[in-house]
Design a protein around this motif. Structure first.
Motif, short mmCIF file in Angstrom:
data_model
loop_
_atom_site.label_atom_id
_atom_site.label_comp_id
_atom_site.label_asym_id
_atom_site.label_seq_id
_atom_site.Cartn_x
_atom_site.Cartn_y
_atom_site.Cartn_z
N VAL A 36 7.72 -3.77 -9.70
CA VAL A 36 6.47 -3.64 -11.01
C VAL A 36 7.36 -2.87 -11.88
O VAL A 36 7.66 -3.10 -13.26
N ARG A 37 8.07 -1.76 -11.67
CA ARG A 37 8.73 -0.89 -12.67
C ARG A 37 9.88 -1.48 -13.16
O ARG A 37 10.09 -1.20 -14.26
N ARG A 38 10.73 -2.34 -12.45
CA ARG A 38 11.88 -2.95 -12.98
C ARG A 38 11.60 -4.36 -13.71
O ARG A 38 12.18 -4.47 -14.71
N ASP A 39 10.69 -5.00 -13.09
CA ASP A 39 10.58 -6.53 -13.69
C ASP A 39 9.11 -6.71 -14.09
O ASP A 39 9.14 -7.89 -14.57
N GLY A 40 8.32 -5.74 -13.79
CA GLY A 40 6.94 -6.18 -14.16
C GLY A 40 6.17 -6.70 -13.13
O GLY A 40 6.85 -7.14 -12.26
N ALA A 41 4.98 -6.75 -13.27
CA ALA A 41 4.07 -7.43 -12.36
C ALA A 41 4.27 -8.94 -12.16
O ALA A 41 4.04 -9.34 -10.95
N THR A 42 4.71 -9.55 -13.12
CA THR A 42 5.09 -11.12 -12.83
C THR A 42 6.27 -11.15 -11.86
O THR A 42 6.39 -12.26 -11.48
N GLY A 43 7.05 -10.22 -11.68
CA GLY A 43 7.92 -10.46 -10.71
C GLY A 43 7.91 -10.27 -9.22
O GLY A 43 8.59 -10.18 -8.31
N VAL A 44 6.65 -9.78 -9.00
CA VAL A 44 6.11 -9.71 -7.62
C VAL A 44 5.39 -10.85 -6.94
O VAL A 44 4.76 -11.44 -7.28
N THR A 45 6.44 -11.24 -5.93
CA THR A 45 5.97 -12.32 -4.93
C THR A 45 6.33 -11.97 -3.48
O THR A 45 7.14 -10.84 -3.26
N HIS A 46 5.83 -12.39 -2.50
CA HIS A 46 5.94 -12.01 -1.05
C HIS A 46 7.57 -12.09 -0.79
O HIS A 46 7.93 -11.30 -0.07
N ARG A 47 8.07 -13.03 -1.51
CA ARG A 47 9.47 -13.07 -1.38
C ARG A 47 10.27 -12.14 -2.04
O ARG A 47 11.32 -11.48 -1.34
N THR A 48 10.03 -11.89 -3.04
CA THR A 48 10.91 -10.71 -3.83
C THR A 48 10.54 -9.36 -3.19
O THR A 48 11.42 -8.35 -3.16
N VAL A 49 9.45 -9.30 -2.70
CA VAL A 49 8.95 -7.76 -2.21
C VAL A 49 9.73 -7.71 -0.96
O VAL A 49 10.44 -6.72 -0.48
N ALA A 50 9.74 -8.87 -0.11
CA ALA A 50 10.30 -8.97 1.13
C ALA A 50 11.80 -8.50 0.80
O ALA A 50 12.42 -7.59 1.65
N LYS A 51 12.58 -9.06 0.03
CA LYS A 51 14.08 -8.99 -0.29
C LYS A 51 14.25 -7.54 -0.71
O LYS A 51 15.11 -6.98 -0.34
N GLU A 52 13.54 -6.93 -1.60
CA GLU A 52 13.51 -5.55 -2.25
C GLU A 52 13.26 -4.53 -0.86
O GLU A 52 13.99 -3.50 -0.85
N ALA A 53 12.39 -5.00 0.11
CA ALA A 53 12.14 -4.01 1.28
C ALA A 53 13.09 -4.43 2.44
O ALA A 53 13.25 -3.34 3.34
N GLY A 54 13.99 -5.23 2.50
CA GLY A 54 14.98 -5.65 3.53
C GLY A 54 14.24 -6.15 4.58
O GLY A 54 14.91 -5.84 5.79
N ILE A 55 13.19 -6.82 4.48
CA ILE A 55 12.49 -7.41 5.40
C ILE A 55 12.16 -8.93 5.55
O ILE A 55 12.55 -9.29 4.37
#
Length: 208
Positions: A36-55
């Protein structure tokens, strides 16, 4: 292992799983806020969050089955930090208005990234009703603090609106804010109501 020992070990196993689950949730939420800080709320998906978290994506789906659940958890984590600090001001400070001013000013300094995420997600609440209770938490707590200064509902509403607007303005200016100026603006809104309890509102502190 005897039955007694096995039974005694079970709570430890359960507690360990709960602890790991809480840590995993916190990891996913922090990854969401970073996006959210970097890309905005529109950048949030389950896939992008998983990639960011490394899971794995399936793991984010396990803890947050739908996207709204994930967004609500992320917004709640931010608002709980703010509302907790405001509650501390209400409970312990002689001048909670001074403390609120300092908190708002942090949006232009060390608290900018977190404030940016809160603003982004709170704005999204206009389109996603599931986020609205979490988005209102900050406003409700500011109103509670304002009620320690006045009983006038119009003045309380003005302080809430100003606090919101000042946070947004500070983020847009992208520069450090002056807590004394913020306090003066909030104090002026209270003073115009004509119903401020002067015994409850101490003079502003002089900052060195």
């Amino acid at each position: 292992m005897s039955d007694d020992k096995a039974m005694a070990a079970e709570p430890d196993v359960v507690d360990g799983r709960k602890l790991r689950g809480r840590r995993r949730r916190a990891q996913i939420i922090e990854a969401t806020l970073e996006i959210v800080r970097r890309d905005g709320a529109t950048g949030v998906t389950h896939r992008t969050v998983a990639k960011e978290a490394g899971i794995t994506t399936s793991l984010t789906l396990y803890y947050f089955a739908i996207l709204d659940d994930l967004l609500v958890a992320a917004l709640t984590s931010v608002t709980e930090e703010y509302t907790g600090r405001i509650q501390d001001l209400i409970d312990t400070e002689d001048d909670p208005l001074d403390g609120l001013s300092a908190l708002i000013a942090e949006s232009g300094g060390p608290g900018r990234e977190r404030a940016l995420a809160e603003r982004e997600l709170s704005t999204l609440a206009a389109r996603r009703p599931a986020l609205r209770p979490a988005a209102r938490a900050w406003r409700d707590k500011v109103a509670e603090l304002a009620r320690t200064q006045t009983n006038d509902p119009d003045a309380i509403e003005a302080v809430v609106a100003l606090s919101d607007g000042l946070c947004t303005a500070i983020l847009l200016d992208d520069r450090e804010a002056d807590p004394e100026h913020i306090r003066a603006v909030l104090q002026r809104a209270l003073s115009r109501s004509g119903s401020v309890d002067s015994d409850r509102v101490p003079p502003p502190r002089t900052r060195e």
